[in-house]
Motif scaffolding. Structure first.
Motif, PDB file in Angstrom:
ATOM      1  N   ILE A  35       0.842  -1.044  -0.024  1.00  0.00           N
ATOM      2  CA  ILE A  35       0.000   0.067  -0.219  1.00  0.00           C
ATOM      3  C   ILE A  35       0.884   1.223   0.026  1.00  0.00           C
ATOM      4  CG2 ILE A  35      -1.713   1.346   1.321  1.00  0.00           C
ATOM      5  CD1 ILE A  35      -2.447  -1.598   2.573  1.00  0.00           C
ATOM      6  N   GLN A  36       0.659   2.095  -0.856  1.00  0.00           N
ATOM      7  CA  GLN A  36       1.472   3.239  -1.267  1.00  0.00           C
ATOM      8  C   GLN A  36       0.629   4.265  -1.110  1.00  0.00           C
ATOM      9  OE1 GLN A  36       3.587   3.501  -4.603  1.00  0.00           O
ATOM     10  NE2 GLN A  36       4.665   5.449  -3.858  1.00  0.00           N
ATOM     11  N   PRO A  41       3.863  10.109   6.760  1.00  0.00           N
ATOM     12  CA  PRO A  41       3.660   8.811   7.339  1.00  0.00           C
ATOM     13  C   PRO A  41       3.540   8.942   9.017  1.00  0.00           C
ATOM     14  CG  PRO A  41       5.896   8.915   6.394  1.00  0.00           C
ATOM     15  CD  PRO A  41       4.930  10.141   5.826  1.00  0.00           C
ATOM     16  N   PHE A  42       3.715  10.122   9.334  1.00  0.00           N
ATOM     17  CA  PHE A  42       3.987  10.542  10.865  1.00  0.00           C
ATOM     18  C   PHE A  42       2.530  11.302  11.367  1.00  0.00           C
ATOM     19  CE2 PHE A  42       8.220  10.134   9.323  1.00  0.00           C
ATOM     20  CZ  PHE A  42       8.545   9.038  10.184  1.00  0.00           C
ATOM     21  N   MET A  73      -0.613  -4.830  10.183  1.00  0.00           N
ATOM     22  CA  MET A  73       0.351  -3.944   9.071  1.00  0.00           C
ATOM     23  C   MET A  73       1.522  -3.635   9.879  1.00  0.00           C
ATOM     24  SD  MET A  73      -2.802  -1.472   7.747  1.00  0.00           S
ATOM     25  CE  MET A  73      -1.668  -0.742   6.703  1.00  0.00           C
ATOM     26  N   ALA A  74       2.486  -3.376   9.006  1.00  0.00           N
ATOM     27  CA  ALA A  74       3.746  -2.830   9.365  1.00  0.00           C
ATOM     28  C   ALA A  74       4.410  -1.902   8.199  1.00  0.00           C
ATOM     29  CB  ALA A  74       4.737  -3.996   9.626  1.00  0.00           C
ATOM     30  N   GLY A  75       5.044  -1.069   8.152  1.00  0.00           N
ATOM     31  CA  GLY A  75       5.659  -0.231   7.235  1.00  0.00           C
ATOM     32  C   GLY A  75       6.729   0.455   7.404  1.00  0.00           C
ATOM     33  N   PHE A  76       7.274   1.248   6.650  1.00  0.00           N
ATOM     34  CA  PHE A  76       8.248   2.235   6.707  1.00  0.00           C
ATOM     35  C   PHE A  76       8.318   3.296   5.846  1.00  0.00           C
ATOM     36  CE2 PHE A  76       9.512  -0.954   3.616  1.00  0.00           C
ATOM     37  CZ  PHE A  76      10.152  -0.128   2.596  1.00  0.00           C
ATOM     38  N   PRO A  77       8.390   4.581   6.258  1.00  0.00           N
ATOM     39  CA  PRO A  77       8.183   5.903   5.609  1.00  0.00           C
ATOM     40  C   PRO A  77       9.250   5.920   4.273  1.00  0.00           C
ATOM     41  CG  PRO A  77       9.168   6.338   7.711  1.00  0.00           C
ATOM     42  CD  PRO A  77       9.073   4.997   7.500  1.00  0.00           C
ATOM     43  N   LEU A  78       8.841   6.246   2.999  1.00  0.00           N
ATOM     44  CA  LEU A  78      10.041   6.376   1.978  1.00  0.00           C
ATOM     45  C   LEU A  78      10.383   8.037   1.806  1.00  0.00           C
ATOM     46  CD1 LEU A  78       8.112   4.235  -0.536  1.00  0.00           C
ATOM     47  CD2 LEU A  78      10.080   3.701   0.826  1.00  0.00           C
TER      48      LEU A  78
END
Length: 78
Positions: A35-36, A41-42, A73-78
């Motif tokens: 998912i983009q 993201p913060f 869900m997990a993720g990281f900011p680009l």
């Protein structure tokens, strides 16, 4: 009714099988979705979006083979 339908001929196609290797675990018990978003993201909006996505995924589960599946869900900011 929940869920979605994929015709059998799509599931048997080479393109689907190749893509499935990236998104479905070898044992078929884990699936990954990418998912983009353009949200910061913060931000509160991004956290609300995470909640909305997981809530919608859980609402799609009843009356399907995934009714007892766990969702995370997990993720990281680009």
């Amino acid at each position: 009714m929940a869920g979605f339908y994929i015709p059998p001929q799509v599931l048997a196609g080479d393109d689907f099988k190749k893509a499935a290797q990236v998104f479905v675990s070898p044992d078929g018990h884990t699936v990954r979705y990418l998912i983009q978003t353009k949200l910061n993201p913060f931000s509160t909006q991004a956290m609300d979006q995470v909640n909305s996505i997981t809530d919608n995924a859980r609402r799609a589960q009843p009356n399907t083979a995934l009714a007892d599946a766990s969702i995370a869900m997990a993720g990281f900011p680009l």
